[in-house]
Design a protein around this motif. Structure first.
Motif, PDB file in Angstrom:
ATOM      1  N   THR A 104     -12.468  22.045  12.219  1.00  0.00           N
ATOM      2  CA  THR A 104     -11.952  21.960  10.563  1.00  0.00           C
ATOM      3  C   THR A 104     -10.420  22.202  10.641  1.00  0.00           C
ATOM      4  OG1 THR A 104     -13.914  23.526  10.271  1.00  0.00           O
ATOM      5  CG2 THR A 104     -12.285  23.492   8.607  1.00  0.00           C
ATOM      6  N   TRP A 105      -9.828  22.826  11.627  1.00  0.00           N
ATOM      7  CA  TRP A 105      -8.497  23.130  11.411  1.00  0.00           C
ATOM      8  C   TRP A 105      -7.883  21.725  12.018  1.00  0.00           C
ATOM      9  CZ3 TRP A 105      -5.250  23.437  16.321  1.00  0.00           C
ATOM     10  CH2 TRP A 105      -4.096  23.519  16.029  1.00  0.00           C
ATOM     11  N   VAL A 106      -8.221  20.954  13.022  1.00  0.00           N
ATOM     12  CA  VAL A 106      -7.954  19.494  13.320  1.00  0.00           C
ATOM     13  C   VAL A 106      -7.783  18.465  12.290  1.00  0.00           C
ATOM     14  CG1 VAL A 106      -8.018  17.896  15.148  1.00  0.00           C
ATOM     15  CG2 VAL A 106      -8.095  20.070  15.854  1.00  0.00           C
ATOM     16  N   PHE A 107      -9.091  18.615  11.743  1.00  0.00           N
ATOM     17  CA  PHE A 107      -9.411  17.394  10.761  1.00  0.00           C
ATOM     18  C   PHE A 107      -8.965  17.844   9.382  1.00  0.00           C
ATOM     19  CE2 PHE A 107     -12.192  16.125  13.990  1.00  0.00           C
ATOM     20  CZ  PHE A 107     -11.807  14.957  14.272  1.00  0.00           C
ATOM     21  N   ALA A 108      -8.673  19.226   9.032  1.00  0.00           N
ATOM     22  CA  ALA A 108      -8.345  19.670   7.701  1.00  0.00           C
ATOM     23  C   ALA A 108      -9.349  19.304   6.679  1.00  0.00           C
ATOM     24  CB  ALA A 108      -7.039  19.284   7.383  1.00  0.00           C
ATOM     25  N   SER A 109     -10.563  19.546   7.112  1.00  0.00           N
ATOM     26  CA  SER A 109     -11.901  19.036   6.185  1.00  0.00           C
ATOM     27  C   SER A 109     -13.010  20.112   6.620  1.00  0.00           C
ATOM     28  CB  SER A 109     -12.236  17.606   6.492  1.00  0.00           C
ATOM     29  OG  SER A 109     -13.512  17.440   5.962  1.00  0.00           O
ATOM     30  N   TRP A 110     -13.701  20.527   5.601  1.00  0.00           N
ATOM     31  CA  TRP A 110     -14.691  21.219   5.850  1.00  0.00           C
ATOM     32  C   TRP A 110     -16.204  20.372   6.255  1.00  0.00           C
ATOM     33  CZ3 TRP A 110     -14.033  26.105   6.387  1.00  0.00           C
ATOM     34  CH2 TRP A 110     -12.767  26.925   5.817  1.00  0.00           C
ATOM     35  N   SER A 111     -16.090  19.117   5.821  1.00  0.00           N
ATOM     36  CA  SER A 111     -17.421  18.249   5.970  1.00  0.00           C
ATOM     37  C   SER A 111     -17.542  17.592   7.023  1.00  0.00           C
ATOM     38  CB  SER A 111     -17.732  17.508   4.821  1.00  0.00           C
ATOM     39  OG  SER A 111     -16.825  16.860   4.585  1.00  0.00           O
ATOM     40  N   LEU A 112     -16.251  17.200   7.366  1.00  0.00           N
ATOM     41  CA  LEU A 112     -16.100  16.182   8.543  1.00  0.00           C
ATOM     42  C   LEU A 112     -16.658  16.821  10.025  1.00  0.00           C
ATOM     43  CD1 LEU A 112     -15.401  13.366   9.624  1.00  0.00           C
ATOM     44  CD2 LEU A 112     -13.109  14.021   9.655  1.00  0.00           C
ATOM     45  N   PRO A 113     -16.206  18.032  10.260  1.00  0.00           N
ATOM     46  CA  PRO A 113     -16.772  18.574  11.364  1.00  0.00           C
ATOM     47  C   PRO A 113     -18.233  18.889  11.621  1.00  0.00           C
ATOM     48  CG  PRO A 113     -14.945  19.682  10.754  1.00  0.00           C
ATOM     49  CD  PRO A 113     -15.097  18.784   9.607  1.00  0.00           C
ATOM     50  N   LEU A 114     -18.808  19.033  10.295  1.00  0.00           N
ATOM     51  CA  LEU A 114     -20.339  18.853  10.431  1.00  0.00           C
ATOM     52  C   LEU A 114     -20.909  17.470  10.746  1.00  0.00           C
ATOM     53  CD1 LEU A 114     -20.996  21.373   7.190  1.00  0.00           C
ATOM     54  CD2 LEU A 114     -21.383  21.510   9.558  1.00  0.00           C
ATOM     55  N   ILE A 115     -20.501  16.482  10.294  1.00  0.00           N
ATOM     56  CA  ILE A 115     -20.822  15.316  10.612  1.00  0.00           C
ATOM     57  C   ILE A 115     -20.564  14.837  11.959  1.00  0.00           C
ATOM     58  CG2 ILE A 115     -20.175  12.693  10.120  1.00  0.00           C
ATOM     59  CD1 ILE A 115     -19.552  13.852   7.327  1.00  0.00           C
ATOM     60  N   ILE A 116     -19.631  15.326  12.635  1.00  0.00           N
ATOM     61  CA  ILE A 116     -19.135  14.879  13.988  1.00  0.00           C
ATOM     62  C   ILE A 116     -20.211  15.704  15.024  1.00  0.00           C
ATOM     63  CG2 ILE A 116     -17.418  15.423  15.667  1.00  0.00           C
ATOM     64  CD1 ILE A 116     -15.263  14.881  13.604  1.00  0.00           C
ATOM     65  N   PRO A 157     -24.953  14.853  19.599  1.00  0.00           N
ATOM     66  CA  PRO A 157     -26.147  14.757  20.565  1.00  0.00           C
ATOM     67  C   PRO A 157     -26.755  13.186  20.695  1.00  0.00           C
ATOM     68  CG  PRO A 157     -26.419  16.693  19.008  1.00  0.00           C
ATOM     69  CD  PRO A 157     -25.164  15.949  18.455  1.00  0.00           C
ATOM     70  N   PHE A 158     -26.704  12.435  19.455  1.00  0.00           N
ATOM     71  CA  PHE A 158     -27.234  11.264  19.391  1.00  0.00           C
ATOM     72  C   PHE A 158     -26.253  10.354  20.352  1.00  0.00           C
ATOM     73  CE2 PHE A 158     -28.707  12.969  15.277  1.00  0.00           C
ATOM     74  CZ  PHE A 158     -30.015  12.888  15.673  1.00  0.00           C
ATOM     75  N   SER A 159     -24.978  10.538  20.557  1.00  0.00           N
ATOM     76  CA  SER A 159     -24.156   9.665  21.202  1.00  0.00           C
ATOM     77  C   SER A 159     -24.253   9.842  22.570  1.00  0.00           C
ATOM     78  CB  SER A 159     -22.689   9.690  20.775  1.00  0.00           C
ATOM     79  OG  SER A 159     -22.211  11.090  20.905  1.00  0.00           O
ATOM     80  N   LEU A 160     -24.478  11.231  23.118  1.00  0.00           N
ATOM     81  CA  LEU A 160     -24.851  11.699  24.502  1.00  0.00           C
ATOM     82  C   LEU A 160     -25.987  11.047  24.813  1.00  0.00           C
ATOM     83  CD1 LEU A 160     -23.708  15.347  24.161  1.00  0.00           C
ATOM     84  CD2 LEU A 160     -22.524  13.411  25.289  1.00  0.00           C
ATOM     85  N   ILE A 161     -27.227  11.173  24.039  1.00  0.00           N
ATOM     86  CA  ILE A 161     -28.427  10.630  24.424  1.00  0.00           C
ATOM     87  C   ILE A 161     -28.196   9.062  24.625  1.00  0.00           C
ATOM     88  CG2 ILE A 161     -30.656  10.012  23.679  1.00  0.00           C
ATOM     89  CD1 ILE A 161     -30.606  12.734  22.087  1.00  0.00           C
ATOM     90  N   GLY A 162     -27.597   8.301  24.097  1.00  0.00           N
ATOM     91  CA  GLY A 162     -27.389   7.009  24.048  1.00  0.00           C
ATOM     92  C   GLY A 162     -26.698   6.460  25.214  1.00  0.00           C
ATOM     93  N   ALA A 163     -25.639   7.133  25.555  1.00  0.00           N
ATOM     94  CA  ALA A 163     -24.824   7.030  26.736  1.00  0.00           C
ATOM     95  C   ALA A 163     -25.566   7.257  28.038  1.00  0.00           C
ATOM     96  CB  ALA A 163     -23.554   8.220  26.776  1.00  0.00           C
ATOM     97  N   LEU A 164     -26.489   8.381  27.780  1.00  0.00           N
ATOM     98  CA  LEU A 164     -27.385   8.733  28.894  1.00  0.00           C
ATOM     99  C   LEU A 164     -28.373   7.717  29.129  1.00  0.00           C
ATOM    100  CD1 LEU A 164     -28.573  10.631  31.171  1.00  0.00           C
ATOM    101  CD2 LEU A 164     -29.857  11.529  29.604  1.00  0.00           C
ATOM    102  N   LEU A 165     -28.901   7.107  28.027  1.00  0.00           N
ATOM    103  CA  LEU A 165     -30.089   5.736  28.103  1.00  0.00           C
ATOM    104  C   LEU A 165     -29.318   4.759  28.813  1.00  0.00           C
ATOM    105  CD1 LEU A 165     -32.003   6.276  24.915  1.00  0.00           C
ATOM    106  CD2 LEU A 165     -32.796   6.869  27.459  1.00  0.00           C
ATOM    107  N   SER A 166     -28.064   4.122  28.210  1.00  0.00           N
ATOM    108  CA  SER A 166     -27.407   3.067  28.705  1.00  0.00           C
ATOM    109  C   SER A 166     -26.983   3.267  29.976  1.00  0.00           C
ATOM    110  CB  SER A 166     -26.246   2.758  27.880  1.00  0.00           C
ATOM    111  OG  SER A 166     -25.400   3.792  28.040  1.00  0.00           O
ATOM    112  N   TRP A 167     -26.718   4.286  30.613  1.00  0.00           N
ATOM    113  CA  TRP A 167     -26.397   4.621  31.958  1.00  0.00           C
ATOM    114  C   TRP A 167     -27.636   4.366  32.949  1.00  0.00           C
ATOM    115  CZ3 TRP A 167     -27.807   8.998  34.960  1.00  0.00           C
ATOM    116  CH2 TRP A 167     -27.149   9.045  36.288  1.00  0.00           C
TER     117      TRP A 167
END
Length: 75
Positions: free
Chosen positions: A21-33, A38-48
């Motif tokens: 929240t401090w880095v992006f100066a937004s309340w909603s963007l950190p929730l989206i990130i 977890p989905f990006s980590l699962i995709g990276a593991l599956l591709s590996w």
């Protein structure tokens, strides 16, 4: 003996949210990130895993190397 408050997983997520929240100066963007991570980590593991399977199955061809001089000179 109880674990200190800082060692609980929920507090780590809260700290991560506060920092994002401090880095992006937004309340909603950190929730989206935090929701996408977890989905990006699962995709990276599956591709590996898939890359490793292709390599061991013999479908992976290493780059062809030659000893001929390049028309662009040596680099």
């Amino acid at each position: 003996m109880e674990a200190p408050a800082a060692d609980l997983p929920g507090h780590r997520l809260e700290l991560m949210y506060v920092v994002l929240t401090w880095v992006f100066a937004s309340w909603s963007l950190p929730l989206i990130i935090m929701a996408i991570t977890p989905f990006s980590l699962i995709g990276a593991l599956l591709s590996w895993l898939e890359h490793g399977r292709e390599r061991w199955a013999g479908r992976y061809a290493p780059p062809v190397t030659t000893n001929e001089e390049s028309p662009h000179g040596s680099r």
